[in-house]
Design a protein around this motif. Structure first.
Motif, PDB file in Angstrom:
ATOM      1  N   GLU A  60       0.809  -1.213   0.000  1.00 32.78           N
ATOM      2  CA  GLU A  60       0.000   0.000   0.000  1.00 32.78           C
ATOM      3  C   GLU A  60       0.843   1.263   0.000  1.00 32.78           C
ATOM      4  O   GLU A  60       0.302   2.379  -0.055  1.00 32.78           O
ATOM      5  CB  GLU A  60      -0.911   0.008   1.234  1.00 32.78           C
ATOM      6  CG  GLU A  60      -1.850  -1.189   1.326  1.00 32.78           C
ATOM      7  CD  GLU A  60      -2.531  -1.295   2.671  1.00 32.78           C
ATOM      8  OE1 GLU A  60      -2.043  -0.650   3.636  1.00 32.78           O
ATOM      9  OE2 GLU A  60      -3.529  -2.011   2.781  1.00 32.78           O
ATOM     10  N   PHE A  61       2.162   1.116   0.055  1.00 30.73           N
ATOM     11  CA  PHE A  61       3.037   2.267   0.247  1.00 30.73           C
ATOM     12  C   PHE A  61       2.909   3.287  -0.878  1.00 30.73           C
ATOM     13  O   PHE A  61       2.733   4.487  -0.618  1.00 30.73           O
ATOM     14  CB  PHE A  61       4.491   1.812   0.378  1.00 30.73           C
ATOM     15  CG  PHE A  61       5.483   2.931   0.465  1.00 30.73           C
ATOM     16  CD1 PHE A  61       5.554   3.729   1.597  1.00 30.73           C
ATOM     17  CD2 PHE A  61       6.332   3.210  -0.593  1.00 30.73           C
ATOM     18  CE1 PHE A  61       6.460   4.772   1.694  1.00 30.73           C
ATOM     19  CE2 PHE A  61       7.241   4.251  -0.518  1.00 30.73           C
ATOM     20  CZ  PHE A  61       7.305   5.036   0.634  1.00 30.73           C
ATOM     21  N   LYS A  62       2.993   2.854  -2.117  1.00 31.78           N
ATOM     22  CA  LYS A  62       3.013   3.797  -3.242  1.00 31.78           C
ATOM     23  C   LYS A  62       1.707   4.567  -3.373  1.00 31.78           C
ATOM     24  O   LYS A  62       1.698   5.736  -3.781  1.00 31.78           O
ATOM     25  CB  LYS A  62       3.339   3.060  -4.539  1.00 31.78           C
ATOM     26  CG  LYS A  62       4.769   2.517  -4.572  1.00 31.78           C
ATOM     27  CD  LYS A  62       5.135   1.977  -5.944  1.00 31.78           C
ATOM     28  CE  LYS A  62       6.531   1.373  -5.947  1.00 31.78           C
ATOM     29  NZ  LYS A  62       7.565   2.363  -5.601  1.00 31.78           N
ATOM     30  N   THR A  63       0.595   3.958  -3.012  1.00 29.31           N
ATOM     31  CA  THR A  63      -0.684   4.665  -3.072  1.00 29.31           C
ATOM     32  C   THR A  63      -0.995   5.387  -1.769  1.00 29.31           C
ATOM     33  O   THR A  63      -1.837   6.293  -1.737  1.00 29.31           O
ATOM     34  CB  THR A  63      -1.825   3.678  -3.382  1.00 29.31           C
ATOM     35  OG1 THR A  63      -1.832   2.641  -2.387  1.00 29.31           O
ATOM     36  CG2 THR A  63      -1.626   3.055  -4.755  1.00 29.31           C
ATOM     37  N   GLY A  64      -0.314   5.010  -0.699  1.00 32.96           N
ATOM     38  CA  GLY A  64      -0.572   5.632   0.601  1.00 32.96           C
ATOM     39  C   GLY A  64       0.072   6.988   0.775  1.00 32.96           C
ATOM     40  O   GLY A  64      -0.405   7.818   1.557  1.00 32.96           O
ATOM     41  N   ILE A  65       1.164   7.232   0.066  1.00 38.33           N
ATOM     42  CA  ILE A  65       1.837   8.526   0.138  1.00 38.33           C
ATOM     43  C   ILE A  65       1.252   9.423  -0.944  1.00 38.33           C
ATOM     44  O   ILE A  65       1.327   9.097  -2.137  1.00 38.33           O
ATOM     45  CB  ILE A  65       3.355   8.368  -0.061  1.00 38.33           C
ATOM     46  CG1 ILE A  65       3.929   7.380   0.955  1.00 38.33           C
ATOM     47  CG2 ILE A  65       4.041   9.728   0.053  1.00 38.33           C
ATOM     48  CD1 ILE A  65       3.758   7.775   2.398  1.00 38.33           C
ATOM     49  N   PRO A  66       0.672  10.562  -0.578  1.00 37.06           N
ATOM     50  CA  PRO A  66      -0.021  11.394  -1.563  1.00 37.06           C
ATOM     51  C   PRO A  66       0.928  12.064  -2.549  1.00 37.06           C
ATOM     52  O   PRO A  66       2.111  12.289  -2.257  1.00 37.06           O
ATOM     53  CB  PRO A  66      -0.733  12.432  -0.691  1.00 37.06           C
ATOM     54  CG  PRO A  66       0.054  12.493   0.567  1.00 37.06           C
ATOM     55  CD  PRO A  66       0.574  11.106   0.785  1.00 37.06           C
ATOM     56  N   ALA A  67       0.414  12.384  -3.709  1.00 33.74           N
ATOM     57  CA  ALA A  67       1.181  13.120  -4.708  1.00 33.74           C
ATOM     58  C   ALA A  67       1.577  14.479  -4.141  1.00 33.74           C
ATOM     59  O   ALA A  67       0.810  15.113  -3.417  1.00 33.74           O
ATOM     60  CB  ALA A  67       0.343  13.289  -5.978  1.00 33.74           C
TER      61      ALA A  67
END
Length: 269
Positions: free
Chosen positions: A126-133
């Motif tokens: 979930e890391f890549k989607t958990g950190i916001p742009a």
């Protein structure tokens, strides 16, 4: 992330200590030594400021793992999570030693968004989607935490102490359900299946709410990963240790944080 969830996750993964932080994660059994098969045990699960009192947040029961003396998994009964604690029952139907544990494995990250410091915790997937742009100064670490306690019916056994070779694990020299006031006990700690030298351990007796001092005991593992403690009095004790290294198994993590917590019952002679 909800602050309550963050507090639970942090306690499980970062090994909060009484000296550096106020909050401690723990599993407290109603008792740990039984003479008859079929006996029942009730366990409280919480993160608190005082040992063993419910004054912060509960531990999540979805992470509970109970191992029977024969190595099989046991399902807890009557589980419930309230505002300050979780609680569950177990019927101990086998002779030997049970391990009651909450294990947590995942990632922990800090970053800034719009100049404000943020934190995130979750599964590696979930890391890549958990950190916001737009996030900056992202720092991620792999985390593995264990919170354990043990209960024995009749003669103690050792099957539940089979190690996985991952993170910090306890290997008994003295069985954790054979502890008595005024006597010394020895244990060994492993990191990734190897003796962990130089691990600093804090041991605190319960009922901290009713005394001004923690009365903590500090010990350090030797080259063989072993340490010894002499129990000053009967009661429940909380043990904690933690370590950090760069032996990550996740490509996005630069650091690995390990923690281990156990609750022991020491009986009068």
């Amino acid at each position: 992330m909800n602050l309550k969830i963050l507090a639970i996750a942090t306690a499980l993964t970062l090994g909060l200590t009484g000296t550096a932080q106020a909050h401690k994660a723990w599993l407290q059994p109603s008792q740990t030594v039984f003479s008859e098969k079929g006996s029942w045990i009730t366990v409280d699960a919480a993160v608190s400021n005082d040992l063993f009192y419910f004054n912060h947040v509960p531990l999540p029961l979805e992470r509970l793992q109970v191992t029977a003396p024969d190595g099989s998994s046991v399902k807890a009964q009557n589980g419930s999570t309230g505002k300050l604690r979780s609680v569950f029952d177990l019927q101990l139907e086998q002779e030997g030693t049970y391990k009651i544990a909450m294990n947590n494995e995942g990632m922990f990250a800090s970053y800034k968004l719009g100049g404000e410091a943020k934190r995130w915790r979750g599964k590696a997937s979930e890391f890549k989607t958990g950190i916001p742009a737009g996030a900056t100064e992202i720092s991620a670490s792999e985390s593995l935490g264990r919170v354990e306690t043990f209960a024995t019916v009749g003669k103690p056994s050792t099957t539940v102490f089979k190690t996985t070779g991952k993170g910090i694990e306890l290997v008994p020299v003295t069985h954790p359900n054979d502890l008595f006031a005024g006597e010394s006990a020895s244990f060994q700690l492993l990191v990734d299946g190897k003796p962990a030298s130089g691990l600093k351990i804090e041991i605190v007796p319960g009922a901290t709410r009713y005394r001004n001092q923690q009365d903590e005991i500090h010990v350090t593992t030797g080259a063989d990963g072993k340490f010894e403690v002499k129990w000053p009095q009967a009661g429940m004790y909380w043990l904690e240790t933690a370590s950090e290294d760069n032996k990550t198994t996740l490509p996005d993590a630069k650091q690995r944080r390990l923690s281990y917590v156990a609750v022991f019952e020491v009986l009068p002679q």
